[in-house]
Design an enzyme around this catalytic site. Structure first.
Site, mmCIF file in Angstrom:
data_model
loop_
_atom_site.group_PDB
_atom_site.id
_atom_site.type_symbol
_atom_site.label_atom_id
_atom_site.label_comp_id
_atom_site.label_asym_id
_atom_site.label_seq_id
_atom_site.Cartn_x
_atom_site.Cartn_y
_atom_site.Cartn_z
ATOM 1 N N ALA A 37 19.620 -17.565 -50.547
ATOM 2 C CA ALA A 37 19.428 -18.414 -51.619
ATOM 3 C C ALA A 37 17.979 -18.356 -51.707
ATOM 4 O O ALA A 37 17.383 -18.962 -52.944
ATOM 5 C CB ALA A 37 19.997 -19.851 -51.326
ATOM 6 N N GLY A 185 6.346 -37.366 -33.216
ATOM 7 C CA GLY A 185 7.522 -36.686 -32.318
ATOM 8 C C GLY A 185 6.446 -35.555 -31.421
ATOM 9 O O GLY A 185 5.707 -34.883 -31.787
ATOM 10 N N HIS A 460 0.978 -6.444 -7.782
ATOM 11 C CA HIS A 460 -0.239 -7.320 -7.470
ATOM 12 C C HIS A 460 -1.369 -6.692 -8.403
ATOM 13 O O HIS A 460 -1.648 -5.516 -8.382
ATOM 14 C CB HIS A 460 -0.346 -7.251 -5.798
ATOM 15 C CG HIS A 460 -1.431 -8.065 -5.517
ATOM 16 N ND1 HIS A 460 -1.349 -9.487 -5.704
ATOM 17 C CD2 HIS A 460 -2.704 -7.571 -5.512
ATOM 18 C CE1 HIS A 460 -2.599 -9.941 -5.181
ATOM 19 N NE2 HIS A 460 -3.233 -8.871 -4.878
HETATM 20 C C1 LIG Z 1 7.754 -24.445 -36.983
HETATM 21 C C2 LIG Z 1 8.937 -23.755 -36.406
HETATM 22 C C3 LIG Z 1 8.582 -22.968 -35.284
HETATM 23 C C4 LIG Z 1 9.714 -22.410 -34.606
HETATM 24 N N1 LIG Z 1 9.221 -21.531 -33.477
HETATM 25 C C5 LIG Z 1 10.247 -20.753 -32.970
HETATM 26 C C6 LIG Z 1 9.877 -20.136 -31.928
HETATM 27 O O1 LIG Z 1 8.797 -19.657 -31.651
HETATM 28 N N2 LIG Z 1 10.873 -19.391 -31.090
HETATM 29 C C7 LIG Z 1 12.197 -19.542 -31.430
HETATM 30 O O2 LIG Z 1 12.979 -18.969 -30.931
HETATM 31 N N3 LIG Z 1 12.634 -20.266 -32.456
HETATM 32 C C8 LIG Z 1 11.483 -21.085 -33.219
HETATM 33 N N4 LIG Z 1 12.090 -21.772 -34.267
HETATM 34 C C9 LIG Z 1 13.528 -22.039 -34.473
HETATM 35 C C10 LIG Z 1 14.075 -20.875 -35.400
HETATM 36 O O3 LIG Z 1 13.162 -20.978 -36.562
HETATM 37 C C11 LIG Z 1 15.130 -21.077 -35.663
HETATM 38 O O4 LIG Z 1 16.050 -21.351 -34.597
HETATM 39 C C12 LIG Z 1 15.887 -20.122 -36.528
HETATM 40 O O5 LIG Z 1 15.030 -19.747 -37.611
HETATM 41 C C13 LIG Z 1 17.326 -20.246 -36.776
HETATM 42 O O6 LIG Z 1 17.911 -18.940 -37.501
HETATM 43 P P1 LIG Z 1 19.108 -19.240 -38.571
HETATM 44 O O7 LIG Z 1 19.357 -17.779 -38.892
HETATM 45 O O8 LIG Z 1 20.043 -20.020 -37.615
HETATM 46 O O9 LIG Z 1 18.709 -20.269 -39.594
HETATM 47 P P2 LIG Z 1 17.413 -20.044 -40.638
HETATM 48 O O10 LIG Z 1 16.305 -19.355 -40.011
HETATM 49 O O11 LIG Z 1 17.308 -21.671 -41.152
HETATM 50 O O12 LIG Z 1 18.061 -18.984 -41.970
HETATM 51 C C14 LIG Z 1 19.201 -19.746 -42.638
HETATM 52 C C15 LIG Z 1 19.094 -19.118 -44.113
HETATM 53 O O13 LIG Z 1 20.014 -19.443 -44.834
HETATM 54 C C16 LIG Z 1 19.677 -19.626 -46.064
HETATM 55 N N5 LIG Z 1 20.681 -20.615 -46.815
HETATM 56 C C17 LIG Z 1 21.283 -21.864 -46.568
HETATM 57 N N6 LIG Z 1 21.976 -22.021 -47.117
HETATM 58 C C18 LIG Z 1 22.456 -21.144 -47.933
HETATM 59 C C19 LIG Z 1 23.458 -20.818 -48.891
HETATM 60 N N7 LIG Z 1 24.580 -21.795 -49.327
HETATM 61 N N8 LIG Z 1 23.536 -19.602 -49.430
HETATM 62 C C20 LIG Z 1 22.626 -18.588 -49.125
HETATM 63 N N9 LIG Z 1 21.696 -18.799 -48.243
HETATM 64 C C21 LIG Z 1 21.743 -19.891 -47.597
HETATM 65 C C22 LIG Z 1 18.418 -20.371 -46.033
HETATM 66 O O14 LIG Z 1 17.691 -20.329 -47.360
HETATM 67 C C23 LIG Z 1 17.723 -19.325 -44.920
HETATM 68 O O15 LIG Z 1 17.135 -18.408 -45.421
HETATM 69 C C24 LIG Z 1 10.744 -22.494 -34.917
HETATM 70 C C25 LIG Z 1 11.133 -23.518 -35.979
HETATM 71 C C26 LIG Z 1 10.176 -24.262 -36.692
HETATM 72 C C27 LIG Z 1 10.661 -25.125 -37.908
HETATM 73 N N1 LIG Z 2 8.758 -22.358 -29.585
HETATM 74 C C1 LIG Z 2 9.977 -22.773 -30.194
HETATM 75 O O1 LIG Z 2 10.999 -22.087 -29.807
HETATM 76 C C2 LIG Z 2 9.863 -23.689 -31.394
HETATM 77 C C3 LIG Z 2 8.908 -24.203 -31.962
HETATM 78 C C4 LIG Z 2 9.031 -25.139 -32.904
HETATM 79 C C5 LIG Z 2 10.564 -25.675 -33.143
HETATM 80 N N2 LIG Z 2 11.667 -25.200 -32.606
HETATM 81 C C6 LIG Z 2 12.923 -25.503 -32.963
HETATM 82 O O2 LIG Z 2 12.979 -26.508 -33.947
HETATM 83 C C7 LIG Z 2 13.600 -27.858 -33.452
HETATM 84 C C8 LIG Z 2 12.897 -28.708 -34.028
HETATM 85 O O3 LIG Z 2 11.428 -29.083 -33.364
HETATM 86 P P1 LIG Z 2 10.901 -30.654 -33.463
HETATM 87 O O4 LIG Z 2 9.936 -30.647 -32.681
HETATM 88 O O5 LIG Z 2 10.956 -31.067 -34.678
HETATM 89 O O6 LIG Z 2 12.231 -31.439 -32.499
HETATM 90 P P2 LIG Z 2 12.386 -32.096 -31.376
HETATM 91 O O7 LIG Z 2 13.737 -32.426 -31.100
HETATM 92 O O8 LIG Z 2 11.989 -30.786 -30.197
HETATM 93 O O9 LIG Z 2 11.473 -33.223 -30.996
HETATM 94 C C9 LIG Z 2 11.413 -34.257 -32.009
HETATM 95 C C10 LIG Z 2 10.926 -35.451 -31.395
HETATM 96 O O10 LIG Z 2 10.656 -36.499 -32.234
HETATM 97 C C11 LIG Z 2 10.942 -37.936 -31.541
HETATM 98 N N3 LIG Z 2 11.353 -38.706 -32.966
HETATM 99 C C12 LIG Z 2 12.493 -38.547 -33.612
HETATM 100 N N4 LIG Z 2 12.237 -39.459 -34.808
HETATM 101 C C13 LIG Z 2 11.171 -40.197 -34.495
HETATM 102 C C14 LIG Z 2 10.550 -41.460 -35.160
HETATM 103 N N5 LIG Z 2 10.904 -41.881 -36.275
HETATM 104 N N6 LIG Z 2 9.347 -41.788 -34.633
HETATM 105 C C15 LIG Z 2 8.792 -41.252 -33.303
HETATM 106 N N7 LIG Z 2 9.200 -40.330 -32.644
HETATM 107 C C16 LIG Z 2 10.481 -39.704 -33.299
HETATM 108 C C17 LIG Z 2 12.154 -37.341 -30.782
HETATM 109 O O11 LIG Z 2 12.318 -38.493 -29.846
HETATM 110 C C18 LIG Z 2 11.856 -36.071 -30.120
HETATM 111 O O12 LIG Z 2 10.967 -36.260 -28.958
HETATM 112 C C19 LIG Z 2 13.580 -27.801 -31.959
HETATM 113 O O13 LIG Z 2 14.728 -28.408 -31.327
HETATM 114 C C20 LIG Z 2 13.458 -26.146 -31.479
HETATM 115 O O14 LIG Z 2 14.746 -25.771 -31.436
HETATM 116 C C21 LIG Z 2 11.340 -24.182 -31.490
#
Ligand SMILES: Cc1cc2nc3c(=O)[nH]c(=O)nc-3n(C[C@H](O)[C@H](O)[C@H](O)COP(=O)(O)OP(=O)(O)OC[C@H]3O[C@@H](n4cnc5c(N)ncnc54)[C@H](O)[C@@H]3O)c2cc1C
Ligand SMILES: NC(=O)c1ccc[n+]([C@@H]2O[C@H](COP(=O)([O-])OP(=O)(O)OC[C@H]3O[C@@H](n4cnc5c(N)ncnc54)[C@H](O)[C@@H]3O)[C@@H](O)[C@H]2O)c1
Length: 479
Positions: A37, A185, A460
């Site tokens: 989408a 958070g 090492h």
């Molecule tokens: C800031 C940030 C940093 C992150 N860093 C890491 C990291 O370093 N390492 C790591 O492992 N993970 C990281 N993550 C988490 C990672 O991005 C997600 O776990 C991963 O993208 C999940 O993949 P997914 O395919 O399940 O969903 P998504 O990546 O969310 O993809 C879902 C897709 O489905 C599409 N979609 C939704 N509904 C519909 C529909 N009805 N029809 C058609 N298309 C649709 C959306 O547009 C989207 O493109 C991070 C997340 C964030 C927010």
């Molecule tokens: N390097 C990576 O793999 C990576 C990087 C970024 C994100 N992610 C994925 O994205 C997900 C989301 O990341 P995130 O950091 O948003 O979630 P998170 O669940 O890791 O942390 C959210 C934090 O916000 C706190 N919180 C929630 N509501 C609050 C409020 N009203 N006031 C104050 N604190 C509050 C929670 O207690 C928690 O500690 C992660 O669970 C992770 O799976 C992964």
């Protein structure tokens, strides 16, 4: 071509979960369509892993060359470091473009049909796609995979304007560098962005609802990481308080309430606020009701370890779900692994996801990583199954490579069964922890024992010797 159906497999959502499912389906010779989408690559490529790691890489360089104390260890002096915010933002945006284009090219090369539009189930083995211009078309497929991912969760009372109060979706554009930013958070996103912002000169206040910072990390690792990544950078912190109301503007006004009593305890006025309070599944309007599937309390699609969607705890024929929408492990590589497992099961090769061996990493400087069970879960399992849990720590300050880098803060904790030596989990804070964890993840995947692992020879001097030393200590402890 499948004669009975338009496609063998239709995947809804082209994030990493959907992409890897579609790619593997094509490699297995299945006629495959993928519906998207928004943007190919989903959250990870467009609004997650890829741009955040680009910002962390650039800001990490700034941190390194402005850290005069660290450079002094090598006899290096640097003066007058400057950076261009927009150029750093462009680095991230350009990387997103490149990775997204590569991903699209891979799908096309493999023969997947890309259907741009919003997909929803239209009963069993049917998917309706609504294009941006409103036209609708329904397709049939022998198997359907839901891979619709997740979106930022914004707690009630918090107003997002995308400029002064924003989620990671907007923060990744790095449109400004506020003088003072509050981060709500202290999870993955809060930590990674605090690393970026402090490196680029912003003052950060971190607010965490629970009574300790970094609550999702191993408590011992969290203590050391907090000292280095938060206290060591003069980040002000608040714990046990909820951001219950946030009003955008200049200044941004944040009302903090006691987590237990919900009474107002403080009002902060800051230049900007990043809301990093978790993510929620994108599972609305997916047509799940047409197959009588109910999402759980938090909106996740129920699945078994073979990624089959469950209805009343039983698999729904020909329907699979993978990635963040299932809420199992919200990580890109977990989503990808689930996508591959779904296709293996579709093609008659029974396989399930081994969550215990999937590692996770936070890409701060230094990094935090983990795999397997937490110490509390390992002990609970030991209690149930009748084994004792061993725990050893190996410190970076005893590692020649870390000392050579003058970056020897941190440790690796390895958990194992005291009877068999099987590795149950590991939690690391330190230089290149995200790479180091892979070795332990592989050992857990093979359910290996420290008794054998202790004899594996490591190069090492490398940081991998931190893990070797942990395995050796563990083997000695149970000898
Ligand atoms: C800031 C940030 C940093 C992150 N860093 C890491 C990291 O370093 N390492 C790591 O492992 N993970 C990281 N993550 C988490 C990672 O991005 C997600 O776990 C991963 O993208 C999940 O993949 P997914 O395919 O399940 O969903 P998504 O990546 O969310 O993809 C879902 C897709 O489905 C599409 N979609 C939704 N509904 C519909 C529909 N009805 N029809 C058609 N298309 C649709 C959306 O547009 C989207 O493109 C991070 C997340 C964030 C927010
Ligand atoms: N390097 C990576 O793999 C990576 C990087 C970024 C994100 N992610 C994925 O994205 C997900 C989301 O990341 P995130 O950091 O948003 O979630 P998170 O669940 O890791 O942390 C959210 C934090 O916000 C706190 N919180 C929630 N509501 C609050 C409020 N009203 N006031 C104050 N604190 C509050 C929670 O207690 C928690 O500690 C992660 O669970 C992770 O799976 C992964």
């Amino acid at each position: 071509m499948s004669s009975e159906f338009d496609y063998d497999v239709i995947v809804i959502g082209a994030g990493y979960g959907g992409f890897d499912a579609a790619k593997h389906a094509c490699e297995k010779g299945l006629k495959t369509a993928i519906v998207e989408a928004r943007d190919l690559g989903g959250t990870c490529v467009n609004r997650g892993c890829v741009p955040s790691k680009a910002l962390l890489a650039a800001s990490g360089r700034v941190r390194e060359i402005t850290d005069t104390d660290h450079l002094q260890n090598f006899g290096i002096q640097v003066q007058g470091v400057s950076f261009d915010r927009q150029a750093i933002a462009d680095h991230a945006a350009n990387l997103v473009d490149t990775v997204r284009t590569n991903l699209g090219n891979t799908l096309k090369r493999l023969g997947a049909e890309i259907l741009m539009g919003r997909g929803r189930l239209a009963g069993s083995q049917r998917v309706t796609v609504t294009a941006a211009d409103g036209t609708e078309k329904t397709y049939s497929a022998r198997d359907v995979i839901l891979a619709t991912g997740s979106d930022p969760f914004v707690p009630p009372g918090i107003e997002i304007d995308g400029k002064t109060v924003f989620t990671s979706d907007d923060a990744l554009k790095l449109e400004t560098l506020p003088q003072w930013i509050a981060i709500i958070g202290s999870g993955y996103i809060g930590l990674e962005f605090s690393d970026v912002y402090t490196a680029l000169g912003c003052e950060v206040t971190m607010i965490e609802a629970l009574d300790r910072l970094l609550p999702t990390f191993d408590p011992d690792v969290a203590k050391v990481a907090q000292r280095s990544l938060l206290d060591g950078r003069d980040i002000e912190t608040r714990t046990g308080v909820l951001a219950r109301k946030i009003t955008p503007g200049s200044p941004v006004v944040i009302e903090l309430a006691d987590f237990e009593t919900k009474e107002l305890v403080e009002v902060l006025e800051v230049d900007a606020c990043l809301v990093a309070t978790g993510r929620i599944p994108s599972t609305k309007n997916l047509g799940l009701e047409t197959v009588a599937v109910e999402v759980d309390r938090r909106g996740f699609i129920p699945v078994d370890d073979g990624m089959r969607v469950l209805r009343d705890s039983k698999p729904v024929p020909h329907l699979f779900a993978v990635g963040d929408a299932t809420g199992k492990l919200m990580l890109a590589h977990a989503a990808a692994a689930q996508g591959v497992v779904a296709i293996e099961n579709i093609t008659g090769h029974p396989r399930s996801v081994d969550y215990r061996s999937i590692p996770a990493a936070t890409f701060t400087h230094p990094e935090i990583s983990s795999v397997g069970l937490s110490e509390a879960d390992a002990k609970a399992l030991g209690g149930q199954e009748g084994f004792e849990v061993g725990s050893v720590r190996s410190y970076f300050k005893a590692n020649s490579k870390a000392l050579a880098e003058a970056d020897a803060d941190g440790f690796a904790k390895v958990l194992f069964r005291k009877d068999t030596g099987e590795v149950l989990g590991a939690h690391i804070f330190g230089l290149h922890a995200a790479d180091l964890i892979q070795e332990v993840a592989n050992a857990i995947a093979r359910r290996q024992s420290v008794k054998e692992l202790a004899f594996e020879v490591h190069t090492h001097p490398t940081l991998s010797e931190v893990i070797e030393s942990a395995y050796k200590q563990a083997a000695t402890a149970i000898a």
